[in-house]
Motif scaffolding. Sequence first.
Motif, PDB file in Angstrom:
ATOM      1  N   SER A  82      -1.580   0.005   6.622  1.00  0.00           N
ATOM      2  CA  SER A  82      -0.484  -0.254   5.677  1.00  0.00           C
ATOM      3  C   SER A  82       0.839   0.265   6.219  1.00  0.00           C
ATOM      4  O   SER A  82       1.843  -0.459   6.236  1.00  0.00           O
ATOM      5  N   PHE A  83       0.858   1.534   6.636  1.00  0.00           N
ATOM      6  CA  PHE A  83       2.112   2.109   7.122  1.00  0.00           C
ATOM      7  C   PHE A  83       2.572   1.403   8.391  1.00  0.00           C
ATOM      8  O   PHE A  83       3.772   1.208   8.600  1.00  0.00           O
ATOM      9  N   GLY A  84       1.614   1.031   9.229  1.00  0.00           N
ATOM     10  CA  GLY A  84       1.989   0.296  10.439  1.00  0.00           C
ATOM     11  C   GLY A  84       2.697  -0.992  10.093  1.00  0.00           C
ATOM     12  O   GLY A  84       3.784  -1.293  10.612  1.00  0.00           O
ATOM     13  N   ALA A  85       2.106  -1.742   9.156  1.00  0.00           N
ATOM     14  CA  ALA A  85       2.701  -3.020   8.764  1.00  0.00           C
ATOM     15  C   ALA A  85       4.082  -2.804   8.153  1.00  0.00           C
ATOM     16  O   ALA A  85       5.052  -3.493   8.506  1.00  0.00           O
ATOM     17  N   LEU A 138       4.672  -2.611   0.616  1.00  0.00           N
ATOM     18  CA  LEU A 138       3.276  -2.153   0.644  1.00  0.00           C
ATOM     19  C   LEU A 138       2.424  -3.037  -0.268  1.00  0.00           C
ATOM     20  O   LEU A 138       1.328  -3.464   0.089  1.00  0.00           O
ATOM     21  N   LEU A 139       2.973  -3.326  -1.457  1.00  0.00           N
ATOM     22  CA  LEU A 139       2.235  -4.159  -2.405  1.00  0.00           C
ATOM     23  C   LEU A 139       2.080  -5.582  -1.879  1.00  0.00           C
ATOM     24  O   LEU A 139       1.018  -6.202  -2.037  1.00  0.00           O
ATOM     25  N   HIS A 140       3.122  -6.103  -1.245  1.00  0.00           N
ATOM     26  CA  HIS A 140       3.035  -7.457  -0.682  1.00  0.00           C
ATOM     27  C   HIS A 140       1.971  -7.523   0.406  1.00  0.00           C
ATOM     28  O   HIS A 140       1.157  -8.446   0.443  1.00  0.00           O
ATOM     29  N   ALA A 160      16.307   0.357   1.446  1.00  0.00           N
ATOM     30  CA  ALA A 160      15.016   0.260   2.119  1.00  0.00           C
ATOM     31  C   ALA A 160      13.977   1.153   1.447  1.00  0.00           C
ATOM     32  O   ALA A 160      12.829   0.749   1.260  1.00  0.00           O
ATOM     33  N   SER A 161      14.377   2.361   1.050  1.00  0.00           N
ATOM     34  CA  SER A 161      13.384   3.260   0.463  1.00  0.00           C
ATOM     35  C   SER A 161      12.877   2.699  -0.852  1.00  0.00           C
ATOM     36  O   SER A 161      11.726   2.918  -1.226  1.00  0.00           O
ATOM     37  N   LEU A 162      13.739   1.955  -1.559  1.00  0.00           N
ATOM     38  CA  LEU A 162      13.278   1.356  -2.806  1.00  0.00           C
ATOM     39  C   LEU A 162      12.415   0.126  -2.546  1.00  0.00           C
ATOM     40  O   LEU A 162      11.628  -0.285  -3.382  1.00  0.00           O
ATOM     41  N   ASP A 163      12.564  -0.479  -1.349  1.00  0.00           N
ATOM     42  CA  ASP A 163      11.787  -1.676  -1.028  1.00  0.00           C
ATOM     43  C   ASP A 163      10.427  -1.356  -0.412  1.00  0.00           C
ATOM     44  O   ASP A 163       9.530  -2.192  -0.436  1.00  0.00           O
ATOM     45  N   LEU A 164      10.291  -0.151   0.151  1.00  0.00           N
ATOM     46  CA  LEU A 164       9.050   0.177   0.866  1.00  0.00           C
ATOM     47  C   LEU A 164       7.815  -0.087   0.001  1.00  0.00           C
ATOM     48  O   LEU A 164       6.856  -0.727   0.431  1.00  0.00           O
ATOM     49  N   GLY A 165       7.858   0.416  -1.243  1.00  0.00           N
ATOM     50  CA  GLY A 165       6.721   0.249  -2.134  1.00  0.00           C
ATOM     51  C   GLY A 165       6.423  -1.221  -2.379  1.00  0.00           C
ATOM     52  O   GLY A 165       5.265  -1.652  -2.405  1.00  0.00           O
ATOM     53  N   HIS A 166       7.502  -1.985  -2.518  1.00  0.00           N
ATOM     54  CA  HIS A 166       7.394  -3.412  -2.732  1.00  0.00           C
ATOM     55  C   HIS A 166       6.655  -4.076  -1.572  1.00  0.00           C
ATOM     56  O   HIS A 166       5.770  -4.894  -1.756  1.00  0.00           O
ATOM     57  N   ALA A 191      -6.624   2.731  -5.808  1.00  0.00           N
ATOM     58  CA  ALA A 191      -5.994   4.014  -6.105  1.00  0.00           C
ATOM     59  C   ALA A 191      -5.167   4.479  -4.912  1.00  0.00           C
ATOM     60  O   ALA A 191      -4.088   5.063  -5.076  1.00  0.00           O
ATOM     61  N   ALA A 192      -5.672   4.201  -3.702  1.00  0.00           N
ATOM     62  CA  ALA A 192      -4.917   4.575  -2.498  1.00  0.00           C
ATOM     63  C   ALA A 192      -3.588   3.827  -2.450  1.00  0.00           C
ATOM     64  O   ALA A 192      -2.533   4.408  -2.174  1.00  0.00           O
ATOM     65  N   ILE A 193      -3.622   2.515  -2.763  1.00  0.00           N
ATOM     66  CA  ILE A 193      -2.374   1.731  -2.796  1.00  0.00           C
ATOM     67  C   ILE A 193      -1.433   2.322  -3.839  1.00  0.00           C
ATOM     68  O   ILE A 193      -0.260   2.580  -3.584  1.00  0.00           O
ATOM     69  N   LEU A 194      -1.986   2.552  -5.037  1.00  0.00           N
ATOM     70  CA  LEU A 194      -1.174   3.055  -6.147  1.00  0.00           C
ATOM     71  C   LEU A 194      -0.477   4.359  -5.759  1.00  0.00           C
ATOM     72  O   LEU A 194       0.739   4.508  -5.933  1.00  0.00           O
ATOM     73  N   LEU A 195      -1.245   5.311  -5.203  1.00  0.00           N
ATOM     74  CA  LEU A 195      -0.664   6.611  -4.874  1.00  0.00           C
ATOM     75  C   LEU A 195       0.409   6.467  -3.794  1.00  0.00           C
ATOM     76  O   LEU A 195       1.471   7.098  -3.874  1.00  0.00           O
ATOM     77  N   THR A 196       0.129   5.642  -2.806  1.00  0.00           N
ATOM     78  CA  THR A 196       1.099   5.469  -1.724  1.00  0.00           C
ATOM     79  C   THR A 196       2.400   4.867  -2.253  1.00  0.00           C
ATOM     80  O   THR A 196       3.495   5.363  -1.976  1.00  0.00           O
ATOM     81  N   VAL A 197       2.256   3.797  -3.027  1.00  0.00           N
ATOM     82  CA  VAL A 197       3.451   3.126  -3.546  1.00  0.00           C
ATOM     83  C   VAL A 197       4.200   4.050  -4.500  1.00  0.00           C
ATOM     84  O   VAL A 197       5.437   4.144  -4.457  1.00  0.00           O
TER      85      VAL A 197
END
Lengths: 271, 253, 312
Positions: A69-72, A199-201, A191-197, A242-248
């Motif tokens: 995820s972080f790589g992408a 990750l979800l995409h 960008a920091s506000l888009d990162l979570g977005h 849950a991993a996605i949720l916590l990261t985002v």
Amino acid sequence: MKKYVIPAAAGLVALLLLAAAFAPWIAPYDPTLTELASRLQPPSAGHWLGTDHLGRDMLSRIIWGARASFGAVAMILVLVLTFGCSVGMVAGLAGGVVDAVLMRICDAFMTVPTLVLALFMIGALGTGITNVVVAIALSHWAWYARLVRGVTLSLRQRDHIAAARIAGLSRLAIARRHLLPALAGPLAVLASLDLGHWLLHVAGLSFLGLGLAPPAAEWGIMINDARPFFRSAPLLVLLPGAAILLTVLGCNLLGDALRDRLDPGMPDHLH
Amino acid sequence: MSPRSLSLLALHLHDGEHALVRDVSLTLRRGKVLGLVGTSGGGKSLTTLAILDLLPPGVRRVAGLVALDSEPVEPATLRGRMVGLVQQAPRGGFNPLVTIGRHFFETFACDGLRGAPAREKMQALLAEVGFERPGEIAPLYPSQLSGGMLQRVMLALALARDPFFLLADEPTTDLDLVVQARLLDLLETLVQRRGIGLLLVTHDLSVIARLADTVAVMDQGRIVELQSARNLFEDPAHPRAQALVAAHRALYA
Amino acid sequence: MLRFALRRLASLLPLLLLVSFGFFAMLRLGRGDPALDYLRLAQIPPTDAALALARAELGLDRAIPAQYLAWLAEALRGNLGESWFTRRPVLEEITHYLPATLQLAGTAMLVTIAFGVPLGLWAALHRDRWPDHLTRAIAFLGVSLPNFWLGFLFVLVFAVTLGWLPAIGRDGFASIILPALATATMSACVMLRLVRASVLGVLGEPHLRFARARGLPRRTLIGRHVMLNALLPPLTAIGLHLGELMGGAMVVESVFGWPGLGRYALLAIANRDYPVLQGFVLAMTTIFVLCNLVVDIAYAWLDPRIRLEGAA
């Protein structure tokens, strides 16, 4: 409240980043190692988070999933920033017809819903994680180009830029010395506000089977893989989610804190 | 039912760090004009808003009473029916998405007045503040009127529920001189015809000279001088009042 | 007003043309040879002769602008071509699958408004007290949830464990509840924060003080002088939300076996079925653009400052 939430979010994101960076050394098992004898096991001392339908260690897969995820997202970030900055600066510095044409193109990209555009791009480019990354970057760069152009235009009016121009600095030198520092703040906020977005995409597109291919360990794929066992072994779906949720969540909280710090005037959370 | 006077007693306002208004007492009498003057930031507007409990967030009333004929009352209950308010910068006072007519009708509705009688009363009020064709004003939006027109409409709205007192906070600021003069004439007529008690807040002594019976001079959150308008101009006691009068003289003499 | 609408429409048409050309060019310039994909889907062995024939048939031997104009001429007559895979007209298939997706996205839009507006108002009216903190936490959680995973969670709780609602399919009102909730959660949370910010902005405006000074009851104050004004800015965001919701619906459809465009598009992506991809993205973009146009017009109509300016 804030006193505890932000350090907690920072700690969480740091932990996930470390896990992503050192996945090969941290993960207790090979994430793709199948052991059919020990399939669908509940959490135990040997497998802290249990095993999946092929006997693969869930904890290892989740740790490697962070890496994917972080790589992408890092690649998306680099692409969006380079592309958005170059187009925005060229438009802002060149002005005239160049500016008009580039901004029309931005408009065109912003006319299409981002996820629909990303789906189409994957159709045009083919499936695979690289193309997913490119598709997401292509569906988001226009906002950054707009922002960069705006900052560039407003800076162009200022005296010290005019002075630098008269002093004979090249456009490139002006861009490097005056423009980039001024852009750092607004770009970091956006960008920091888009990162979570993003990750979800990435997770959503992987879930649809368009990104990394199984048996790779990625959170979206893990959820898709576990669908047939969803009722009997819900943990297989719940844990990666849950991993996605916590990261985002961590990224969003940090992005929000950063925005409060750098630019209190920006609109409320997430555009 | 018809009160003779409105008093503000020992008002103290605080914003958490500083005292903004200290021990201010004022009394408005029906048919009389009380002027409240002083430099901006001296607490005049806050004092006015405190009478109707309309203080901005962060400003607290730590002490003080509002009384009708020496009978203490809850300030919020005075709004509209007992005391009208006219603000400065009238454009901000209107909801830009709502027609002038609706502003009136919703105000009349507070007292159950609707339909044709409400329409007639609106026309009468608009005529009273000097609109020759009041029927044409009602369907317009605030953005379609000039600042001077909006100030008169605001005055009409403040009078919509027939209050006995009127608080006018810098009613002539931002208006050109002709419109200013017209508005002051209007206020004077209202005081005489309706017997309204008017609190006229201003930083402009020429407005005071034109209308006020009594004048309170405010400085740094306190009332430093309170006397008849005539005496103030002839013999100001406090240095602040002397400065104001001197500045006024320099401008107009 | 009519002139305003027509002017907006006129400015959108060139943009849509540009976008459709962009799509067309991207597909032609994307990876690989379209003729190969065509033959693969038609299950014809890719001999040189077959390839040459396919290229001629598809017009691939011409320049891209020429191909585009030919496509556009057909598209304007309502012919988006045939799917290379199913051999059926693209427009027919899209109009077959689209209603389910629009129904899901539309319902999610209603959920977004039904949750976002009252909760945003509630938060703003209790600024910095517990309702504000609570909704803030909910909003953060909501924008961080993957919609497809939330779908599974809903199924687990409301279909499997409690048995209240169906887990999959499109069969009556009950079946749309879970997919719509999963699709709407993120938008609803964004809407909540937008409404909150907007209401706080209006609460600080002087017209509200004058309205209070006239002694208006709380109901009139909030209904007319706060909400009317505060809802205008979030209204413009509704159009953008719809884009998110249409994209989100594509993903959520997969969880609930919702028979919408999502599955159809996924198949086309996997198959590289060019006419379908082109038709799909064009349909979604057109709907998105038209909805934003409607929102723009509604905004201008609701705000007399714009409406009257347009008339002048």
